[in-house]
Design a protein around this motif. Structure first.
Motif, PDB file in Angstrom:
ATOM      1  N   GLY A   1     -25.249  32.391  83.150  1.00  0.00           N
ATOM      2  CA  GLY A   1     -26.478  32.786  83.838  1.00  0.00           C
ATOM      3  C   GLY A   1     -27.009  34.122  83.351  1.00  0.00           C
ATOM      4  O   GLY A   1     -26.318  34.872  82.648  1.00  0.00           O
ATOM      5  N   SER A   2     -28.252  34.403  83.729  1.00  0.00           N
ATOM      6  CA  SER A   2     -28.890  35.660  83.341  1.00  0.00           C
ATOM      7  C   SER A   2     -28.042  36.847  83.781  1.00  0.00           C
ATOM      8  O   SER A   2     -27.657  36.948  84.943  1.00  0.00           O
ATOM      9  CB  SER A   2     -30.269  35.736  83.999  1.00  0.00           C
ATOM     10  N   GLY A   3     -27.747  37.734  82.839  1.00  0.00           N
ATOM     11  CA  GLY A   3     -26.965  38.925  83.154  1.00  0.00           C
ATOM     12  C   GLY A   3     -25.487  38.654  83.345  1.00  0.00           C
ATOM     13  O   GLY A   3     -24.712  39.577  83.604  1.00  0.00           O
ATOM     14  N   GLY A   4     -25.074  37.398  83.240  1.00  0.00           N
ATOM     15  CA  GLY A   4     -23.680  37.046  83.484  1.00  0.00           C
ATOM     16  C   GLY A   4     -22.812  37.204  82.249  1.00  0.00           C
ATOM     17  O   GLY A   4     -23.303  37.271  81.127  1.00  0.00           O
ATOM     18  N   LEU A   5     -21.502  37.265  82.460  1.00  0.00           N
ATOM     19  CA  LEU A   5     -20.551  37.329  81.353  1.00  0.00           C
ATOM     20  C   LEU A   5     -20.002  35.925  81.100  1.00  0.00           C
ATOM     21  O   LEU A   5     -19.980  35.088  81.996  1.00  0.00           O
ATOM     22  CB  LEU A   5     -19.394  38.281  81.699  1.00  0.00           C
ATOM     23  N   PRO A   6     -19.530  35.657  79.877  1.00  0.00           N
ATOM     24  CA  PRO A   6     -18.964  34.335  79.565  1.00  0.00           C
ATOM     25  C   PRO A   6     -17.893  33.901  80.560  1.00  0.00           C
ATOM     26  O   PRO A   6     -17.812  32.729  80.924  1.00  0.00           O
ATOM     27  CB  PRO A   6     -18.381  34.537  78.167  1.00  0.00           C
ATOM     28  N   ILE A   7     -17.111  34.857  81.039  1.00  0.00           N
ATOM     29  CA  ILE A   7     -15.999  34.499  81.928  1.00  0.00           C
ATOM     30  C   ILE A   7     -16.512  33.896  83.248  1.00  0.00           C
ATOM     31  O   ILE A   7     -15.788  33.166  83.928  1.00  0.00           O
ATOM     32  CB  ILE A   7     -15.093  35.745  82.176  1.00  0.00           C
ATOM     33  N   SER A   8     -17.773  34.157  83.578  1.00  0.00           N
ATOM     34  CA  SER A   8     -18.330  33.594  84.813  1.00  0.00           C
ATOM     35  C   SER A   8     -18.408  32.070  84.745  1.00  0.00           C
ATOM     36  O   SER A   8     -18.496  31.399  85.770  1.00  0.00           O
ATOM     37  CB  SER A   8     -19.723  34.174  85.086  1.00  0.00           C
ATOM     38  N   VAL A   9     -18.393  31.499  83.520  1.00  0.00           N
ATOM     39  CA  VAL A   9     -18.321  30.044  83.409  1.00  0.00           C
ATOM     40  C   VAL A   9     -16.972  29.632  82.809  1.00  0.00           C
ATOM     41  O   VAL A   9     -16.793  28.517  82.333  1.00  0.00           O
ATOM     42  CB  VAL A   9     -19.482  29.457  82.554  1.00  0.00           C
ATOM     43  N   GLY A  10     -16.035  30.575  82.821  1.00  0.00           N
ATOM     44  CA  GLY A  10     -14.681  30.256  82.371  1.00  0.00           C
ATOM     45  C   GLY A  10     -14.484  30.326  80.869  1.00  0.00           C
ATOM     46  O   GLY A  10     -13.534  29.764  80.330  1.00  0.00           O
ATOM     47  N   ALA A  11     -15.379  31.018  80.179  1.00  0.00           N
ATOM     48  CA  ALA A  11     -15.289  31.051  78.721  1.00  0.00           C
ATOM     49  C   ALA A  11     -14.902  32.432  78.202  1.00  0.00           C
ATOM     50  O   ALA A  11     -15.276  33.454  78.773  1.00  0.00           O
ATOM     51  CB  ALA A  11     -16.631  30.650  78.108  1.00  0.00           C
ATOM     52  N   VAL A  12     -14.120  32.423  77.140  1.00  0.00           N
ATOM     53  CA  VAL A  12     -13.866  33.647  76.379  1.00  0.00           C
ATOM     54  C   VAL A  12     -14.152  33.307  74.922  1.00  0.00           C
ATOM     55  O   VAL A  12     -13.634  32.321  74.405  1.00  0.00           O
ATOM     56  CB  VAL A  12     -12.410  34.140  76.543  1.00  0.00           C
ATOM     57  N   VAL A  13     -15.002  34.086  74.282  1.00  0.00           N
ATOM     58  CA  VAL A  13     -15.347  33.814  72.885  1.00  0.00           C
ATOM     59  C   VAL A  13     -14.825  34.947  72.019  1.00  0.00           C
ATOM     60  O   VAL A  13     -15.024  36.125  72.326  1.00  0.00           O
ATOM     61  CB  VAL A  13     -16.880  33.683  72.708  1.00  0.00           C
ATOM     62  N   GLN A  14     -14.114  34.587  70.966  1.00  0.00           N
ATOM     63  CA  GLN A  14     -13.638  35.585  70.009  1.00  0.00           C
ATOM     64  C   GLN A  14     -13.951  35.097  68.608  1.00  0.00           C
ATOM     65  O   GLN A  14     -13.810  33.913  68.316  1.00  0.00           O
ATOM     66  CB  GLN A  14     -12.111  35.786  70.149  1.00  0.00           C
ATOM     67  N   ASN A  15     -14.333  36.037  67.760  1.00  0.00           N
ATOM     68  CA  ASN A  15     -14.627  35.688  66.375  1.00  0.00           C
ATOM     69  C   ASN A  15     -13.331  35.380  65.617  1.00  0.00           C
ATOM     70  O   ASN A  15     -12.264  35.887  65.969  1.00  0.00           O
ATOM     71  CB  ASN A  15     -15.353  36.870  65.728  1.00  0.00           C
ATOM     72  N   VAL A  16     -13.425  34.575  64.563  1.00  0.00           N
ATOM     73  CA  VAL A  16     -12.226  34.253  63.769  1.00  0.00           C
ATOM     74  C   VAL A  16     -11.625  35.515  63.139  1.00  0.00           C
ATOM     75  O   VAL A  16     -10.400  35.628  63.021  1.00  0.00           O
ATOM     76  CB  VAL A  16     -12.515  33.192  62.678  1.00  0.00           C
ATOM     77  N   ALA A  17     -12.470  36.469  62.758  1.00  0.00           N
ATOM     78  CA  ALA A  17     -11.953  37.715  62.179  1.00  0.00           C
ATOM     79  C   ALA A  17     -11.184  38.510  63.223  1.00  0.00           C
ATOM     80  O   ALA A  17     -10.180  39.162  62.912  1.00  0.00           O
ATOM     81  CB  ALA A  17     -13.100  38.545  61.602  1.00  0.00           C
ATOM     82  N   THR A  18     -11.640  38.450  64.471  1.00  0.00           N
ATOM     83  CA  THR A  18     -10.915  39.113  65.549  1.00  0.00           C
ATOM     84  C   THR A  18      -9.545  38.454  65.730  1.00  0.00           C
ATOM     85  O   THR A  18      -8.545  39.130  65.973  1.00  0.00           O
ATOM     86  CB  THR A  18     -11.706  39.015  66.872  1.00  0.00           C
ATOM     87  N   SER A  19      -9.541  37.122  65.604  1.00  0.00           N
ATOM     88  CA  SER A  19      -8.276  36.397  65.740  1.00  0.00           C
ATOM     89  C   SER A  19      -7.290  36.851  64.674  1.00  0.00           C
ATOM     90  O   SER A  19      -6.102  37.032  64.947  1.00  0.00           O
ATOM     91  CB  SER A  19      -8.546  34.893  65.611  1.00  0.00           C
ATOM     92  N   LEU A  20      -7.781  37.063  63.473  1.00  0.00           N
ATOM     93  CA  LEU A  20      -6.935  37.557  62.391  1.00  0.00           C
ATOM     94  C   LEU A  20      -6.416  38.955  62.732  1.00  0.00           C
ATOM     95  O   LEU A  20      -5.230  39.255  62.535  1.00  0.00           O
ATOM     96  CB  LEU A  20      -7.730  37.582  61.086  1.00  0.00           C
ATOM     97  N   ALA A  21      -7.289  39.800  63.275  1.00  0.00           N
ATOM     98  CA  ALA A  21      -6.879  41.151  63.655  1.00  0.00           C
ATOM     99  C   ALA A  21      -5.841  41.107  64.769  1.00  0.00           C
ATOM    100  O   ALA A  21      -4.889  41.901  64.785  1.00  0.00           O
ATOM    101  CB  ALA A  21      -8.096  41.965  64.087  1.00  0.00           C
ATOM    102  N   VAL A  22      -5.995  40.165  65.701  1.00  0.00           N
ATOM    103  CA  VAL A  22      -5.021  40.015  66.788  1.00  0.00           C
ATOM    104  C   VAL A  22      -3.675  39.592  66.209  1.00  0.00           C
ATOM    105  O   VAL A  22      -2.622  40.108  66.578  1.00  0.00           O
ATOM    106  CB  VAL A  22      -5.521  38.989  67.833  1.00  0.00           C
ATOM    107  N   TYR A  23      -3.722  38.658  65.263  1.00  0.00           N
ATOM    108  CA  TYR A  23      -2.486  38.218  64.610  1.00  0.00           C
ATOM    109  C   TYR A  23      -1.776  39.414  63.978  1.00  0.00           C
ATOM    110  O   TYR A  23      -0.598  39.642  64.177  1.00  0.00           O
ATOM    111  CB  TYR A  23      -2.787  37.165  63.546  1.00  0.00           C
TER     112      TYR A  23
END
Lengths: 319, 466
Positions: free
Chosen positions: B255-277
């Protein structure tokens, strides 16, 4: 070396008003060429004069009255000139054509501020002005000599004009598959439904316009004419007759879909199309003019600001 | 052909992935590195080193400056030469730590080998601590601190982790290359985040113009013991926009002004995933990322995908690659749709740097603005369902209330409107301002409501005491 620094986006779809207008001109060409073939040199003269008048008028008004950079480069004046010519009978005197161009460009378009600002479709405004001012010229359907011989050419009324004379039952019989290729009598642009539809399909393929306005006009006309025709076939002509005669296809494909004077949203376009379809049928059945496409479009042009207020895109995340 | 995509708007620019065939090369260290203290969203980091200090590669040189902030580490070993303001790529002064490079001697405890570590630590808090300690931020563009995003507020639960491998921006190929070359590390990184989030559904979304990446990811997912899906997406910009990607994958709209988690989503870029690894499995802080050198006025043989260290000046990388090409009219950091024009090529790379893009004058020059012809292309293109032509007019009229009512604040600044405008009206320039005005009004109202509530509470407390 200094590089450009400006905000995103840094690339563009390379679409421009000029390119869009050029596509409309290309789309109008098949119907224009058919009109030249059937109506000959006099029609070529009307077309050339109409385009030249519109372009020169717009150029002169921007240069001498508005004192602003000329907008003729966007080619929209050529589109208006073509549409105006295609809305006139092939016998129309050139001075009448010029008055039509003055009304279309000077009154309907430039008075409101030029391209994008006008409320009414310029070409239709020009045509309607001529229709009410010079009815004799505007309803003279004598067929001039064309490059293709007109075996069954006759002077007199258009198919729509024959309805009061022959009655709806007989008029309906005059419309058949051949009408799709070549209409009998009428404005220059109305001869070939097929050529007009080919241009319309070109605009759809090029994604210049969307089909919803045109389709909703056709559907409404079919439904309204279907209901009336079923109720009383002796008094009311049928759907096919109404879809293939008069300015129906030219109007629905090229005039009602004018960006500036039609609604911006898809559903707004549908409402607009339904309105045109309904009004044109009311005029044809109950009005004092045999043809009502121009009036229907002009009337719905007026409603566009209201339609735009009511109909918007669906916004993301807001139901 | 994948049909999976977002529902509203979008455009189809030529994807121009010219550098897709260029394997990632490691850039040599320059003599000096300039490490920005503001390379993440939120408060700038605070330097904890002093001029003259000796630092090792991977050593912490700055601490988070607030809750939403991140650690910054030294990208090489050497001596701190200065700490002070330096111009970023827009030409604004930002605090930088200048390091005279003397070598590449790493701090203790970092696993520099290529061995794939697939066993994921059990302790969720320990994983989050490691991600935070290694300064990991989102590398998809916003550089939001990853440990904050992976730790949803109590009461909200992640139902789906979406790995963003859309790379919908034309030209950019860094995500594509790491998906090909660091495939398994990315999958393990996703599995780590999946674990942190409590074992939710995990989807790697990749636009189908990268079939090699889709195949490699599918193979890696099949070979590794995690429950992760690979989802090919239709090629359409902005497929990688957070809200658009969530809608494509989960059919839910934030929704407007909402965060992804408000619909149960977390988005991470593939490069971030590599950095997490690298952070969790290798203890390696985020001091490298991949960057594409590309453009339409650069011959393909001069295009590259580089592994860079943060703090390398863009000019150093450009020179190393052969200099700014003849015919480049605009230099961009990021993609051509949402990237930022580089005003200062001496600016240092940051964690989120993704490209140096050279565009020719012909492709990037804006046409002469003319009248709106009300064609509605901007509204058709807007992935948020906004009407840029209307917002443009309301902005010029200064009608803040109407701007808010027409959702100017929802603009994601993707650029589709101006990209599509046949009259070259600076729609996004104006809508961005309009968005600021609408957000300002919303925030002012919220602040006023909060102040009123506090005043009422204070008054009530006072009455209770009496």
């Amino acid at each position: 070396m200094a590089y450009i620094v400006s905000p995103n986006p840094h690339i563009h779809a390379a679409v421009s008003t000029k390119k869009l207008m050029l596509d409309v001109i290309i789309a109008l060409c098949p119907a224009a060429i058919v009109s030249f073939l059937f109506y000959g040199l006099s029609e070529i003269a009307i077309m050339a004069f109409s385009i030249a008048s519109c372009v020169v008028l717009e150029w002169a008004i921007t240069k001498y009255l508005l004192k602003k950079p000329s907008t003729t480069g966007d080619l929209s004046a050529i589109v208006t000139g073509m549409l105006l010519a295609m809305n006139l009978p092939p016998t129309c005197p050139l001075w009448v054509v010029f008055i039509g161009a003055v009304v279309a460009i000077a009154v309907a378009k430039m008075t409101f501020g030029g391209i994008g600002q006008n409320i009414f479709n310029p070409a239709i405004t020009g045509r309607v002005f001529l229709l009410v001012s010079f009815p004799t010229f505007m309803t003279d359907w004598t067929v001039p000599a064309g490059f293709i011989s007109n075996v069954d050419a006759f002077s007199g009324a258009t198919l729509l004009g024959q309805v009061p004379i022959l009655g709806a039952l007989e008029a309906d019989k005059l419309v058949n598959l051949q009408t799709l290729f070549r209409n009998i009598g009428g404005s220059a642009g109305e001869i070939s439904a097929l050529a007009l539809l080919a241009g319309w399909v070109y605009l759809l393929v090029r994604k210049v316009i969307k089909p919803w306005i045109t389709l909703s006009i056709f559907a409404t006309v079919a439904v309204v004419a279907g209901i009336f025709h079923l109720a009383d076939p002796a008094q009311f002509t049928g759907p096919l007759f109404n879809l293939l005669t008069g300015g129906m296809i030219l109007g629905a494909c090229f005039m009602a879909t004018d960006y500036v004077t039609s609604p911006m949203s898809t559903w707004g376009g549908v409402v607009y199309g339904v309105g045109i379809g309904f009004i044109v049928m009311m005029i044809r059945y109950f009005g004092s003019y045999p043809e009502g496409m121009s009036f229907a479009i002009l009337f719905m042009n007026m409603a566009v600001p209201l339609i735009n207020m009511k109909f918007h895109q669906r916004k993301f995340g807001r139901k | 052909m994948s049909k999976i995509t977002f529902a509203i708007g979008g455009v189809h620019p030529d994807d121009a992935k010219l550098s897709r065939g260029c394997a990632i090369e490691v850039l040599p260290l320059p003599q000096t590195l300039y490490v920005s203290m503001a390379q993440h969203l939120g408060a700038p980091a605070k330097p904890i080193v002093a001029v003259g200090d000796k630092v090792k590669t991977g050593q912490v040189i700055a601490e988070p400056g607030g809750f939403i902030s991140a650690f910054v580490h030294s990208p090489a070993s050497g001596t701190v030469k200065s700490i002070g303001p330096r111009k970023d790529l827009a030409g604004n002064n930002v605090m930088h730590v200048e390091i005279a490079v003397e070598g590449d001697e790493w701090v203790e405890g970092v696993d520099l080998s290529d061995t794939l570590v697939t066993e994921i630590p059990e302790d969720r808090a320990a994983i989050l601590d490691k991600i935070k300690a290694c300064g990991v931020v989102g590398l998809g563009g916003a550089t939001f601190p990853t440990h904050v995003k992976l730790n949803p507020a109590p009461g909200s639960k992640a139902e789906c982790l979406i790995l963003n491998g859309a790379e919908c921006e034309p030209y950019l190929t860094s995500d594509f290359r790491i998906m090909l070359e660091r495939t398994k590390e990315i999958v393990v990184g996703a599995a780590i985040m999946q674990k942190v989030l409590g074992g939710c559904r995990t989807v790697i979304g990749i636009e189908e113009n990268k079939p090699e990446a889709i195949a490699a990811m599918k193979k890696a997912v099949g070979e590794l013991p995690y429950d992760i899906e690979v989802l090919p997406l239709k090629k359409k910009y902005p497929q990688g926009g957070e809200k658009q990607l969530i809608q494509a994958v989960m059919h839910r709209e934030v929704g407007s002004g909402g965060l992804p988690i408000s619909v149960g989503a977390v988005v991470q870029n593939v490069a971030t995933s590599l950095a997490v690894y690298e952070a969790v499995q290798k203890n390696k802080p985020l001091i490298t990322n991949t960057l594409t050198i590309t453009g339409n006025c650069l011959p393909v043989e001069k295009q590259h995908n580089y592994l860079f260290r943060i703090g390398m000046p863009l000019s150093y990388i450009a020179e190393y690659a052969g200099g700014v090409p003849e015919g480049a009219a605009k230099l961009i950091s990021g993609g051509p749709m949402m990237g930022r024009a580089i005003a200062n090529l001496d600016a240092a790379t940051v964690k989120g740097s993704s490209s140096i893009l050279y565009l020719s004058e012909e492709s990037t020059k804006r046409g002469q603005e003319s009248f709106c012809i009300r064609c509605g292309r901007c509204a058709d293109a807007c992935p948020m369902g906004l009407e840029p032509f209307l917002l443009n007019r309301l902005y010029k009229a200064g009608d803040v209330a109407a701007l808010e009512a027409n959702a100017a604040q929802d603009c994601i600044e993707c650029g589709c409107c101006l990209y599509s405008c046949p009259a070259y009206i600076p729609l996004l320039d104006n809508v961005r301002q309009a968005k600021g005005m609408a957000l300002g009004a919303i925030r002012a109202r919220a602040a006023a409501a909060k102040a009123a509530a506090e005043a009422a509470k204070a008054a009530a407390d006072k009455n209770n005491k009496n």
